[in-house]
Design an enzyme around this catalytic site. Sequence first.
Site, PDB file in Angstrom:
ATOM      1  N   THR A  56       3.225  -1.280   8.731  1.00  0.00           N
ATOM      2  CA  THR A  56       3.717  -2.167   9.797  1.00  0.00           C
ATOM      3  C   THR A  56       4.008  -3.586   9.323  1.00  0.00           C
ATOM      4  O   THR A  56       4.709  -4.334  10.016  1.00  0.00           O
ATOM      5  CB  THR A  56       2.656  -2.293  10.907  1.00  0.00           C
ATOM      6  OG1 THR A  56       1.456  -2.820  10.317  1.00  0.00           O
ATOM      7  CG2 THR A  56       2.363  -0.945  11.556  1.00  0.00           C
ATOM      8  N   CYS A  72       3.378  -3.064   3.983  1.00  0.00           N
ATOM      9  CA  CYS A  72       2.549  -1.918   4.360  1.00  0.00           C
ATOM     10  C   CYS A  72       3.321  -1.128   5.418  1.00  0.00           C
ATOM     11  O   CYS A  72       4.539  -1.294   5.531  1.00  0.00           O
ATOM     12  CB  CYS A  72       1.151  -2.348   4.819  1.00  0.00           C
ATOM     13  SG  CYS A  72       1.076  -3.427   6.254  1.00  0.00           S
ATOM     14  N   HIS A  92      10.682 -24.019   8.774  1.00  0.00           N
ATOM     15  CA  HIS A  92       9.683 -24.761   9.551  1.00  0.00           C
ATOM     16  C   HIS A  92       8.247 -24.559   9.074  1.00  0.00           C
ATOM     17  O   HIS A  92       7.427 -25.455   9.241  1.00  0.00           O
ATOM     18  CB  HIS A  92       9.774 -24.364  11.031  1.00  0.00           C
ATOM     19  CG  HIS A  92      10.993 -24.920  11.703  1.00  0.00           C
ATOM     20  ND1 HIS A  92      11.197 -24.845  13.061  1.00  0.00           N
ATOM     21  CD2 HIS A  92      12.081 -25.571  11.199  1.00  0.00           C
ATOM     22  CE1 HIS A  92      12.351 -25.428  13.371  1.00  0.00           C
ATOM     23  NE2 HIS A  92      12.915 -25.861  12.256  1.00  0.00           N
ATOM     24  N   ASP A 149       0.873  -1.178   0.000  1.00  0.00           N
ATOM     25  CA  ASP A 149       0.000   0.000   0.000  1.00  0.00           C
ATOM     26  C   ASP A 149       0.913   1.232   0.000  1.00  0.00           C
ATOM     27  O   ASP A 149       2.143   1.109  -0.160  1.00  0.00           O
ATOM     28  CB  ASP A 149      -0.992  -0.041   1.180  1.00  0.00           C
ATOM     29  CG  ASP A 149      -0.325   0.201   2.530  1.00  0.00           C
ATOM     30  OD1 ASP A 149       0.924   0.274   2.591  1.00  0.00           O
ATOM     31  OD2 ASP A 149      -1.053   0.329   3.533  1.00  0.00           O
ATOM     32  N   HIS A 203       7.872 -31.103   9.847  1.00  0.00           N
ATOM     33  CA  HIS A 203       7.210 -29.814   9.626  1.00  0.00           C
ATOM     34  C   HIS A 203       6.138 -29.895   8.538  1.00  0.00           C
ATOM     35  O   HIS A 203       5.209 -29.096   8.511  1.00  0.00           O
ATOM     36  CB  HIS A 203       8.241 -28.733   9.290  1.00  0.00           C
ATOM     37  CG  HIS A 203       9.259 -28.575  10.362  1.00  0.00           C
ATOM     38  ND1 HIS A 203       8.930 -28.098  11.612  1.00  0.00           N
ATOM     39  CD2 HIS A 203      10.578 -28.880  10.406  1.00  0.00           C
ATOM     40  CE1 HIS A 203      10.015 -28.105  12.364  1.00  0.00           C
ATOM     41  NE2 HIS A 203      11.034 -28.578  11.668  1.00  0.00           N
TER      42      HIS A 203
HETATM   43  C1  RB5 Z   1      -1.687   2.834   6.471  1.00  0.00           C
HETATM   44  O1  RB5 Z   1      -1.670   4.039   7.148  1.00  0.00           O
HETATM   45  C2  RB5 Z   1      -1.375   1.697   7.437  1.00  0.00           C
HETATM   46  O2  RB5 Z   1      -2.463   1.491   8.278  1.00  0.00           O
HETATM   47  C3  RB5 Z   1      -1.037   0.450   6.687  1.00  0.00           C
HETATM   48  O3  RB5 Z   1       0.062   0.695   5.852  1.00  0.00           O
HETATM   49  C4  RB5 Z   1      -0.642  -0.766   7.502  1.00  0.00           C
HETATM   50  O4  RB5 Z   1       0.370  -0.456   8.411  1.00  0.00           O
HETATM   51  C5  RB5 Z   1      -1.726  -1.519   8.112  1.00  0.00           C
HETATM   52  O5  RB5 Z   1      -1.520  -2.528   8.818  1.00  0.00           O
END
Ligand code: RB5
Length: 143
Positions: free
Chosen positions: A70, A68, A101, A9, A136
Amino acid sequence: MPKIIIASDHGGYNLKCEIVKHLKAQGVDIEDYGCYSTESCDYPIYAKLVANDVALGVKGDLKGILICGTGIGMSIAANKIKGIRASHCTDTFSARMTRMHNDSNILCLGERITGIGLALDIVDIWLNTEFEGGRHQKRIEMI
Ligand code: RB5
């Protein structure tokens, strides 16, 4: 080396561009499913695009990378698709172990968590580590 499909994203766009550049320089066959700018967009759309193709194996030996902000949203969404074992990694040990694994077929990274140098090491280790099979195999079949 498998073919790689990659998507992000807006929150993962810059790291995705670095990873694409890095893997192309190694001669890896990589296809970018978007997004194509830092304009705000919805990560579940991109997670589903990549996870569906990896699960179907539509392009042969295929693995995915999703990024993304996180890495967490992408991993939650990708793991909803049957057959997907998406691993959110922030360290190289986890990247190695999740291939050995869990036979991880999608790697998830967070641009706002993991710096470029470490992220590229994680990608290289994840791509170059084989599944151990054996005990596994039975465990992943239980998922
Ligand atoms: C976008 O702001 C953020 O929420 C997205 O990139 C991601 O981290 C969601 O888990």
